[in-house]
Design an enzyme around this catalytic site. Structure first.
Site, PDB file in Angstrom:
ATOM      1  N   LYS A  22       1.113  -1.468   0.124  1.00  0.00           N
ATOM      2  CA  LYS A  22      -0.364   0.264   0.068  1.00  0.00           C
ATOM      3  C   LYS A  22       0.981   1.500  -0.728  1.00  0.00           C
ATOM      4  O   LYS A  22       0.459   2.141  -0.512  1.00  0.00           O
ATOM      5  CB  LYS A  22      -0.850   0.006   1.190  1.00  0.00           C
ATOM      6  CG  LYS A  22      -1.570   1.195   0.943  1.00  0.00           C
ATOM      7  CD  LYS A  22      -2.202   1.296   2.885  1.00  0.00           C
ATOM      8  CE  LYS A  22      -1.791   1.764   3.839  1.00  0.00           C
ATOM      9  NZ  LYS A  22      -1.653   2.509   4.920  1.00  0.00           N
ATOM     10  N   ASN A  23       1.397   1.368   0.862  1.00  0.00           N
ATOM     11  CA  ASN A  23       2.717   2.373   1.104  1.00  0.00           C
ATOM     12  C   ASN A  23       3.888   2.570   0.309  1.00  0.00           C
ATOM     13  O   ASN A  23       4.413   3.784   0.029  1.00  0.00           O
ATOM     14  CB  ASN A  23       3.521   2.930   2.348  1.00  0.00           C
ATOM     15  CG  ASN A  23       2.294   2.441   3.509  1.00  0.00           C
ATOM     16  OD1 ASN A  23       1.416   3.019   2.820  1.00  0.00           O
ATOM     17  ND2 ASN A  23       2.327   2.699   5.063  1.00  0.00           N
ATOM     18  N   ARG A  93      -4.823  11.371   4.746  1.00  0.00           N
ATOM     19  CA  ARG A  93      -3.303  11.427   4.977  1.00  0.00           C
ATOM     20  C   ARG A  93      -2.260  11.687   3.763  1.00  0.00           C
ATOM     21  O   ARG A  93      -1.438  12.339   3.565  1.00  0.00           O
ATOM     22  CB  ARG A  93      -2.583  12.044   6.085  1.00  0.00           C
ATOM     23  CG  ARG A  93      -3.747  11.486   7.700  1.00  0.00           C
ATOM     24  CD  ARG A  93      -2.464  11.476   8.889  1.00  0.00           C
ATOM     25  NE  ARG A  93      -1.088  12.256   8.617  1.00  0.00           N
ATOM     26  CZ  ARG A  93      -1.024  13.504   9.400  1.00  0.00           C
ATOM     27  NH1 ARG A  93      -2.541  14.121   9.638  1.00  0.00           N
ATOM     28  NH2 ARG A  93       0.258  14.151   9.314  1.00  0.00           N
ATOM     29  N   CYS A 117      -4.634  12.466  14.115  1.00  0.00           N
ATOM     30  CA  CYS A 117      -5.229  10.972  13.437  1.00  0.00           C
ATOM     31  C   CYS A 117      -4.924  10.042  14.512  1.00  0.00           C
ATOM     32  O   CYS A 117      -4.968  11.037  15.763  1.00  0.00           O
ATOM     33  CB  CYS A 117      -4.021  10.096  12.466  1.00  0.00           C
ATOM     34  SG  CYS A 117      -2.933   8.947  12.553  1.00  0.00           S
ATOM     35  N   ARG A 122       0.158  14.301  14.339  1.00  0.00           N
ATOM     36  CA  ARG A 122       0.777  14.211  12.272  1.00  0.00           C
ATOM     37  C   ARG A 122       0.989  14.794  11.416  1.00  0.00           C
ATOM     38  O   ARG A 122       0.944  15.163  10.624  1.00  0.00           O
ATOM     39  CB  ARG A 122       0.871  13.006  11.793  1.00  0.00           C
ATOM     40  CG  ARG A 122       0.324  11.585  12.299  1.00  0.00           C
ATOM     41  CD  ARG A 122      -0.524  10.426  11.867  1.00  0.00           C
ATOM     42  NE  ARG A 122       0.315   9.385  10.522  1.00  0.00           N
ATOM     43  CZ  ARG A 122      -0.261   8.942   9.396  1.00  0.00           C
ATOM     44  NH1 ARG A 122      -1.167   8.428   9.841  1.00  0.00           N
ATOM     45  NH2 ARG A 122       1.054   8.478   8.822  1.00  0.00           N
ATOM     46  N   ASP A 308       4.470   0.826  12.275  1.00  0.00           N
ATOM     47  CA  ASP A 308       3.682  -0.640  11.536  1.00  0.00           C
ATOM     48  C   ASP A 308       2.718  -1.489  12.389  1.00  0.00           C
ATOM     49  O   ASP A 308       1.599  -2.638  12.252  1.00  0.00           O
ATOM     50  CB  ASP A 308       3.022  -0.477  10.366  1.00  0.00           C
ATOM     51  CG  ASP A 308       2.639   1.109   9.525  1.00  0.00           C
ATOM     52  OD1 ASP A 308       2.526   2.242  10.270  1.00  0.00           O
ATOM     53  OD2 ASP A 308       3.326   1.077   8.767  1.00  0.00           O
ATOM     54  N   VAL A 330       8.755   6.285  17.416  1.00  0.00           N
ATOM     55  CA  VAL A 330       7.924   6.831  16.162  1.00  0.00           C
ATOM     56  C   VAL A 330       6.268   7.819  16.736  1.00  0.00           C
ATOM     57  O   VAL A 330       6.392   8.924  15.908  1.00  0.00           O
ATOM     58  CB  VAL A 330       7.545   6.516  14.866  1.00  0.00           C
ATOM     59  CG1 VAL A 330       7.139   6.693  14.134  1.00  0.00           C
ATOM     60  CG2 VAL A 330       9.376   5.269  14.604  1.00  0.00           C
ATOM     61  N   ARG A 400      -8.415  -0.612   4.143  1.00  0.00           N
ATOM     62  CA  ARG A 400      -7.717   0.513   3.995  1.00  0.00           C
ATOM     63  C   ARG A 400      -6.155   0.124   3.751  1.00  0.00           C
ATOM     64  O   ARG A 400      -5.538   0.703   2.946  1.00  0.00           O
ATOM     65  CB  ARG A 400      -7.372   1.623   4.767  1.00  0.00           C
ATOM     66  CG  ARG A 400      -8.173   2.705   5.291  1.00  0.00           C
ATOM     67  CD  ARG A 400      -8.118   3.622   6.631  1.00  0.00           C
ATOM     68  NE  ARG A 400      -7.009   4.748   5.429  1.00  0.00           N
ATOM     69  CZ  ARG A 400      -7.416   6.225   5.615  1.00  0.00           C
ATOM     70  NH1 ARG A 400      -8.207   6.296   6.808  1.00  0.00           N
ATOM     71  NH2 ARG A 400      -6.959   6.873   5.421  1.00  0.00           N
TER      72      ARG A 400
HETATM   73  N1  EPU Z   1       6.640  14.122  11.287  1.00  0.00           N
HETATM   74  C1  EPU Z   1       7.469  15.031  11.878  1.00  0.00           C
HETATM   75  N2  EPU Z   1       6.816  15.807  10.082  1.00  0.00           N
HETATM   76  C2  EPU Z   1       7.322  15.555   9.484  1.00  0.00           C
HETATM   77  C3  EPU Z   1       6.624  14.196   9.118  1.00  0.00           C
HETATM   78  C4  EPU Z   1       6.443  13.473  10.083  1.00  0.00           C
HETATM   79  O1  EPU Z   1       7.686  15.479  12.986  1.00  0.00           O
HETATM   80  O2  EPU Z   1       6.538  16.769   8.749  1.00  0.00           O
HETATM   81  C5  EPU Z   1       7.491  12.355  11.858  1.00  0.00           C
HETATM   82  C6  EPU Z   1       6.479  11.661  12.339  1.00  0.00           C
HETATM   83  O3  EPU Z   1       5.144  12.716  13.298  1.00  0.00           O
HETATM   84  C7  EPU Z   1       6.735  10.612  12.786  1.00  0.00           C
HETATM   85  C8  EPU Z   1       7.896  10.526  11.660  1.00  0.00           C
HETATM   86  O4  EPU Z   1       7.943  11.826  11.637  1.00  0.00           O
HETATM   87  O5  EPU Z   1       6.867  10.413  14.648  1.00  0.00           O
HETATM   88  C9  EPU Z   1       7.563   9.228  10.764  1.00  0.00           C
HETATM   89  O6  EPU Z   1       5.910   9.571   9.962  1.00  0.00           O
HETATM   90  P1  EPU Z   1       7.018   9.747   8.694  1.00  0.00           P
HETATM   91  O7  EPU Z   1       6.507  11.055   7.862  1.00  0.00           O
HETATM   92  O8  EPU Z   1       7.358   8.828   8.412  1.00  0.00           O
HETATM   93  O9  EPU Z   1       4.894   9.041   8.095  1.00  0.00           O
HETATM   94  P2  EPU Z   1       4.363   8.654   7.026  1.00  0.00           P
HETATM   95  O10 EPU Z   1       4.947   9.366   6.276  1.00  0.00           O
HETATM   96  O11 EPU Z   1       3.297   9.982   7.511  1.00  0.00           O
HETATM   97  C10 EPU Z   1       4.322   6.492   6.565  1.00  0.00           C
HETATM   98  C11 EPU Z   1       3.326   5.608   6.514  1.00  0.00           C
HETATM   99  C12 EPU Z   1       2.730   4.715   7.564  1.00  0.00           C
HETATM  100  C13 EPU Z   1       3.871   5.088   8.926  1.00  0.00           C
HETATM  101  C14 EPU Z   1       4.692   5.495   8.906  1.00  0.00           C
HETATM  102  C15 EPU Z   1       6.277   5.550   9.411  1.00  0.00           C
HETATM  103  C16 EPU Z   1       2.525   6.126   4.261  1.00  0.00           C
HETATM  104  C17 EPU Z   1       1.109   6.554   3.473  1.00  0.00           C
HETATM  105  N3  EPU Z   1       2.398   5.877   5.511  1.00  0.00           N
HETATM  106  O12 EPU Z   1       3.713   7.552   7.097  1.00  0.00           O
HETATM  107  O13 EPU Z   1       1.642   4.300   7.717  1.00  0.00           O
HETATM  108  O14 EPU Z   1       3.136   4.397  10.141  1.00  0.00           O
HETATM  109  O15 EPU Z   1       5.324   5.707   7.758  1.00  0.00           O
HETATM  110  O16 EPU Z   1       6.423   4.361   8.842  1.00  0.00           O
HETATM  111  O17 EPU Z   1       3.643   5.577   4.145  1.00  0.00           O
HETATM  112  C18 EPU Z   1       0.220   2.455   8.150  1.00  0.00           C
HETATM  113  O18 EPU Z   1       0.686   1.901   6.964  1.00  0.00           O
HETATM  114  O19 EPU Z   1      -0.421   1.757   7.944  1.00  0.00           O
HETATM  115  C19 EPU Z   1       0.640   3.612   8.135  1.00  0.00           C
HETATM  116  C20 EPU Z   1      -0.004   5.028   9.614  1.00  0.00           C
END
Ligand code: EPU
Length: 421
Positions: A22-23, A93, A117, A122, A308, A330, A400
């Site tokens: 998915k991701n 998101r 969320c 996030r 995850d 995280v 999802r």
């Molecule tokens: N963070 C910041 N600032 C930002 C972005 C992120 O501080 O601008 C922080 C977040 O709050 C978190 C950490 O950085 O503490 C990592 O967040 P990340 O940006 O890596 O998460 P994401 O890209 O929003 C993806 C996956 C999530 C998964 C996370 C962490 C997708 C679509 N989503 O989210 O997947 O938990 O990486 O591995 O790729 C899921 O599939 O259930 C899911 C939530």
């Protein structure tokens, strides 16, 4: 609304084939729709609510998106919009992924600011920092992120956040930088396999990206990108979920398509618990191997133990005698599943970002509620091993991110059905 009804106690046995990630699919779908100038075919795309949902957002931007038999056909030639409205972003998101590509293509993007969320804050500050580093003017107005740039310019930047690297910010900046002028260097880049797959896709389209999979990614800007055919990597979180489902039911399951480097931290933890794993080129066979042992788990960005998988391994540790400590680094508040597991007889105490788990002999089936995708998966896994009947409500969260979960589990011998109420 659908619920899952699970009668626990059946050992899982047999073979399950993983779906596409998915991701990985979500940003690839976006890149195909916004960055390329001709159609792409994306194979092994999972049939999931989020993938269809992203398709709807891209159609809203004027792109043609078709989905049939695990294949996405994306035709970007009619792309016309640059605005991702609240009704899309508030539901998913990952919609934020359109920010960088729209900016690169149109010199402007207007994307609704995502809210919190179910498992805590996030933020998107690193996405914004990355766009600003590429020369964009970014302002927040009436709940929207508005980014503008005459021409994006490659630059060196550090995207490491307070909780480590960001998958989303790395992917977003990487996509935007493909069409920027000059060279972009991302330090503190996320190393997740989904970022590597996105880079592979972009490079096939004509981008020049080096270092994906390491903390430093270099992107040499190019003038245009073309549509290509691509096969998405298998879903490593789905792999981990079936590995844990096999372990918790004391079963024996071959997880076909699992890539050992993608699930290394999960396999290491499961072998520490006492689960046996046999790898070959097609995947892994996971079997229960006698007494299991309590272990401590600490999540961190790849190659660490994935956040995850945290709720899901918590279900397993809840039924292993002894004390296990799970630390979430995280998403500090990602523990909604714990109180639901406690309703099933688990003994889990949350202190700050830590779950202290006293393993119990067995869980007892109960009505429980999924509050997000992975907490929902954790409850299903727990239900498979619990005594009696578990009903999991708000299954739409699980839909999802897991393709045909109940069908795959039924084929392995689980007693699970979907009911509409
Ligand atoms: N963070 C910041 N600032 C930002 C972005 C992120 O501080 O601008 C922080 C977040 O709050 C978190 C950490 O950085 O503490 C990592 O967040 P990340 O940006 O890596 O998460 P994401 O890209 O929003 C993806 C996956 C999530 C998964 C996370 C962490 C997708 C679509 N989503 O989210 O997947 O938990 O990486 O591995 O790729 C899921 O599939 O259930 C899911 C939530």
């Amino acid at each position: 609304m659908d619920i899952f009804v699970i009668r626990g106690g059946n050992r899982l046995e047999g073979e399950v084939k993983l779906s596409g990630s998915k991701n990985a699919t979500l940003p690839i779908e976006v890149a195909a729709a916004i960055l390329a100038d001709s159609p792409s075919i994306i194979r092994n795309a999972p049939d999931l609510r989020d993938v269809r949902f992203m398709g709807n957002l891209l159609e809203h931007l004027g792109v043609k998106v078709e989905y049939e038999s695990s294949t996405l056909r994306v035709d970007p030639r009619t792309l016309s919009g640059y605005e991702a409205p609240y009704e899309f972003v508030s539901q998913m998101r990952a919609s934020i992924y359109v920010l960088g590509p729209l900016l690169a293509r149109f010199g402007r993007a207007k994307v609704s600011f995502p809210g919190g969320c179910a498992f805590g804050p996030r933020p998107v500050d690193l996405h914004i920092k990355g766009m600003e580093a590429l020369g964009a003017q970014v302002r927040i107005e009436h709940g929207y992120i508005i980014a503008e740039a005459e021409k994006l310019k490659g630059r060196e930047m550090d995207l490491l956040g307070p909780h480590g690297s960001s998958v989303g910010a790395t992917g977003n900046v990487m996509m935007a930088a493909t069409l920027a002028e000059g060279v972009t260097v991302i330090r503190g880049a996320a190393r997740e396999p989904e970022i590597v797959d996105l880079a592979r896709f972009l490079n096939a389209m004509g981008a020049r990206i080096e270092g994906a999979g390491t903390p430093v990614i270099t992107i040499y800007g190019v003038r245009e990108l073309h549509g290509v055919e691509h096969t998405v990597i298998p879903d490593r979180i789905e792999a981990g979920t079936f590995m844990v489902a096999a372990a918790i039911t004391r079963g024996s399951v071959r997880v076909k398509g699992a890539v050992s480097q993608h699930v290394e931290a999960v396999s290491e933890k499961l072998s520490e618990v006492g689960i046996s794993m046999e790898w070959d080129e097609n995947g892994v066979k996971v079997s229960w191997d006698g007494t299991l042992k309590a272990v401590d788990v600490r999540t961190s960005p790849f190659p660490g133990f994935p956040t995850d998988m945290q709720p899901i391994i918590t279900s397993l540790l809840a039924v292993i005698p002894g004390i296990s400590v799970v630390t979430e680094t995280v998403y500090y508040e990602r523990f909604k599943h714990a109180s639901e597991l406690n309703r099933m007889g688990a003994d889990i105490r949350i202190e700050a970002n830590t779950a202290i788990i006293h393993g119990v002999e067995r869980l007892s089936g109960a009505p429980v509620m999924a509050s997000d995708l992975r907490s929902g998966a954790a409850l299903v896994v727990a239900g498979l091993a619990a005594e009696g009947e578990t009903t999991v409500s708000r299954v739409y969260h699980i839909d999802r991110g897991y393709e045909h979960l109940e069908r795959k589990l039924t084929a392995l011998g689980a007693d699970i059905s979907r009911q509409s109420i």
